[in-house]
Design a protein around this motif. Structure first.
Motif, PDB file in Angstrom:
ATOM      1  N   MET A 179       0.856  -1.169   0.000  1.00 32.26           N
ATOM      2  CA  MET A 179       0.000   0.000   0.000  1.00 32.26           C
ATOM      3  C   MET A 179       0.903   1.234   0.000  1.00 32.26           C
ATOM      4  N   THR A 180       0.658   2.138  -0.911  1.00 28.69           N
ATOM      5  CA  THR A 180       1.446   3.367  -0.961  1.00 28.69           C
ATOM      6  C   THR A 180       0.968   4.326   0.105  1.00 28.69           C
ATOM      7  N   ASP A 181       1.804   5.331   0.388  1.00 30.59           N
ATOM      8  CA  ASP A 181       1.432   6.324   1.387  1.00 30.59           C
ATOM      9  C   ASP A 181       0.136   7.028   1.016  1.00 30.59           C
ATOM     10  N   ALA A 182      -0.086   7.247  -0.279  1.00 31.04           N
ATOM     11  CA  ALA A 182      -1.306   7.931  -0.724  1.00 31.04           C
ATOM     12  C   ALA A 182      -2.554   7.093  -0.459  1.00 31.04           C
ATOM     13  N   GLN A 183      -2.392   5.769  -0.381  1.00 35.08           N
ATOM     14  CA  GLN A 183      -3.534   4.887  -0.166  1.00 35.08           C
ATOM     15  C   GLN A 183      -3.790   4.593   1.312  1.00 35.08           C
ATOM     16  N   ARG A 184      -2.858   4.942   2.174  1.00 35.58           N
ATOM     17  CA  ARG A 184      -3.012   4.669   3.606  1.00 35.58           C
ATOM     18  C   ARG A 184      -4.136   5.513   4.186  1.00 35.58           C
ATOM     19  N   PRO A 185      -4.969   4.901   5.021  1.00 33.41           N
ATOM     20  CA  PRO A 185      -5.990   5.707   5.710  1.00 33.41           C
ATOM     21  C   PRO A 185      -5.327   6.651   6.704  1.00 33.41           C
ATOM     22  N   THR A 186      -5.886   7.830   6.834  1.00 35.75           N
ATOM     23  CA  THR A 186      -5.331   8.826   7.741  1.00 35.75           C
ATOM     24  C   THR A 186      -6.431   9.386   8.630  1.00 35.75           C
ATOM     25  N   ILE A 187      -5.992  10.052   9.683  1.00 35.12           N
ATOM     26  CA  ILE A 187      -6.902  10.744  10.588  1.00 35.12           C
ATOM     27  C   ILE A 187      -6.261  12.086  10.924  1.00 35.12           C
ATOM     28  N   ASP A 188      -7.068  13.107  11.041  1.00 30.75           N
ATOM     29  CA  ASP A 188      -6.583  14.420  11.451  1.00 30.75           C
ATOM     30  C   ASP A 188      -6.787  14.565  12.952  1.00 30.75           C
ATOM     31  N   ILE A 189      -5.725  14.961  13.626  1.00 32.62           N
ATOM     32  CA  ILE A 189      -5.796  15.218  15.067  1.00 32.62           C
ATOM     33  C   ILE A 189      -5.308  16.639  15.325  1.00 32.62           C
ATOM     34  N   THR A 190      -5.694  17.176  16.455  1.00 33.50           N
ATOM     35  CA  THR A 190      -5.256  18.512  16.838  1.00 33.50           C
ATOM     36  C   THR A 190      -4.576  18.438  18.190  1.00 33.50           C
ATOM     37  N   LEU A 191      -3.342  18.945  18.227  1.00 36.31           N
ATOM     38  CA  LEU A 191      -2.571  19.012  19.460  1.00 36.31           C
ATOM     39  C   LEU A 191      -2.118  20.439  19.664  1.00 36.31           C
ATOM     40  N   LEU A 192      -2.520  21.021  20.762  1.00 39.80           N
ATOM     41  CA  LEU A 192      -2.157  22.388  21.113  1.00 39.80           C
ATOM     42  C   LEU A 192      -2.458  23.335  19.951  1.00 39.80           C
ATOM     43  N   ASP A 193      -3.689  23.218  19.447  1.00 42.07           N
ATOM     44  CA  ASP A 193      -4.220  24.075  18.387  1.00 42.07           C
ATOM     45  C   ASP A 193      -3.506  23.938  17.041  1.00 42.07           C
ATOM     46  N   ARG A 194      -2.757  22.887  16.854  1.00 42.01           N
ATOM     47  CA  ARG A 194      -2.104  22.632  15.568  1.00 42.01           C
ATOM     48  C   ARG A 194      -2.597  21.286  15.045  1.00 42.01           C
ATOM     49  N   GLN A 195      -2.969  21.264  13.767  1.00 39.14           N
ATOM     50  CA  GLN A 195      -3.532  20.048  13.186  1.00 39.14           C
ATOM     51  C   GLN A 195      -2.431  19.199  12.564  1.00 39.14           C
ATOM     52  N   TYR A 196      -2.568  17.877  12.741  1.00 41.64           N
ATOM     53  CA  TYR A 196      -1.643  16.897  12.177  1.00 41.64           C
ATOM     54  C   TYR A 196      -2.450  15.818  11.476  1.00 41.64           C
ATOM     55  N   THR A 197      -1.942  15.352  10.360  1.00 41.39           N
ATOM     56  CA  THR A 197      -2.547  14.223   9.661  1.00 41.39           C
ATOM     57  C   THR A 197      -1.667  13.015   9.930  1.00 41.39           C
ATOM     58  N   ILE A 198      -2.275  11.973  10.493  1.00 45.87           N
ATOM     59  CA  ILE A 198      -1.544  10.789  10.925  1.00 45.87           C
ATOM     60  C   ILE A 198      -2.070   9.569  10.168  1.00 45.87           C
ATOM     61  N   ALA A 199      -1.152   8.763   9.631  1.00 44.19           N
ATOM     62  CA  ALA A 199      -1.548   7.500   9.013  1.00 44.19           C
ATOM     63  C   ALA A 199      -1.988   6.552  10.125  1.00 44.19           C
ATOM     64  N   CYS A 200      -3.139   5.923   9.898  1.00 46.39           N
ATOM     65  CA  CYS A 200      -3.688   5.056  10.939  1.00 46.39           C
ATOM     66  C   CYS A 200      -4.697   4.101  10.297  1.00 46.39           C
ATOM     67  N   PRO A 201      -4.599   2.799  10.595  1.00 49.43           N
ATOM     68  CA  PRO A 201      -5.609   1.872  10.087  1.00 49.43           C
ATOM     69  C   PRO A 201      -6.999   2.297  10.552  1.00 49.43           C
ATOM     70  N   GLU A 202      -7.979   2.079   9.721  1.00 51.29           N
ATOM     71  CA  GLU A 202      -9.339   2.522  10.048  1.00 51.29           C
ATOM     72  C   GLU A 202      -9.852   1.926  11.352  1.00 51.29           C
ATOM     73  N   ASP A 203      -9.488   0.684  11.645  1.00 48.78           N
ATOM     74  CA  ASP A 203      -9.990   0.050  12.858  1.00 48.78           C
ATOM     75  C   ASP A 203      -9.314   0.576  14.133  1.00 48.78           C
ATOM     76  N   LYS A 204      -8.301   1.409  13.995  1.00 45.70           N
ATOM     77  CA  LYS A 204      -7.607   1.984  15.149  1.00 45.70           C
ATOM     78  C   LYS A 204      -7.836   3.490  15.281  1.00 45.70           C
ATOM     79  N   GLN A 205      -8.628   4.075  14.398  1.00 43.50           N
ATOM     80  CA  GLN A 205      -8.791   5.522  14.389  1.00 43.50           C
ATOM     81  C   GLN A 205      -9.487   6.047  15.640  1.00 43.50           C
ATOM     82  N   ASP A 206     -10.473   5.338  16.143  1.00 46.92           N
ATOM     83  CA  ASP A 206     -11.137   5.789  17.372  1.00 46.92           C
ATOM     84  C   ASP A 206     -10.161   5.804  18.544  1.00 46.92           C
ATOM     85  N   GLN A 207      -9.317   4.781  18.624  1.00 47.55           N
ATOM     86  CA  GLN A 207      -8.310   4.711  19.681  1.00 47.55           C
ATOM     87  C   GLN A 207      -7.330   5.867  19.565  1.00 47.55           C
TER      88      GLN A 207
END
Length: 95
Positions: free
Chosen positions: A1-29
């Motif tokens: 799986m290429t990086d472009a195909q990896r599922p991601t989630i956006d998180i915010t830490l100290l008012d700064r947004q980050y996009t993190i690669a994360c399997p869909e079944d682990k996104q809630d965690q």
């Protein structure tokens, strides 16, 4: 799986947004962990306004690691107590 195909989630830490690669079944965690970390970082930031993000992140990580170690120590102690009680019960029942 290429990086472009990896599922991601956006998180915010100290008012700064980050996009993190994360399997869909682990996104809630990951989202839950990110909220926990953000609260820790916000708390340190509120106490020490001039501290840079890196130091806030390190202090937060150390605080969370300390919390984890305390919980693990408590768990080990509880397991040890349970083992001792089980052994005592076995001794009483085998008499």
């Amino acid at each position: 799986m290429t990086d472009a195909q990896r599922p991601t989630i956006d998180i915010t830490l100290l008012d700064r947004q980050y996009t993190i690669a994360c399997p869909e079944d682990k996104q809630d965690q990951l989202d839950r962990a990110a909220h926990y970390l953000d609260r820790a970082m916000q708390g340190i930031h509120a106490q020490r306004k001039g501290m840079d993000r890196e130091r806030i992140a390190i202090m937060s990580a150390l605080n969370i690691a300390n919390e984890l170690l305390e919980v693990l120590d408590e768990r080990r102690a509880s397991e040890q107590n349970l083992t001792e009680l089980t052994e005592r019960l076995d001794r009483v029942l085998t008499k």
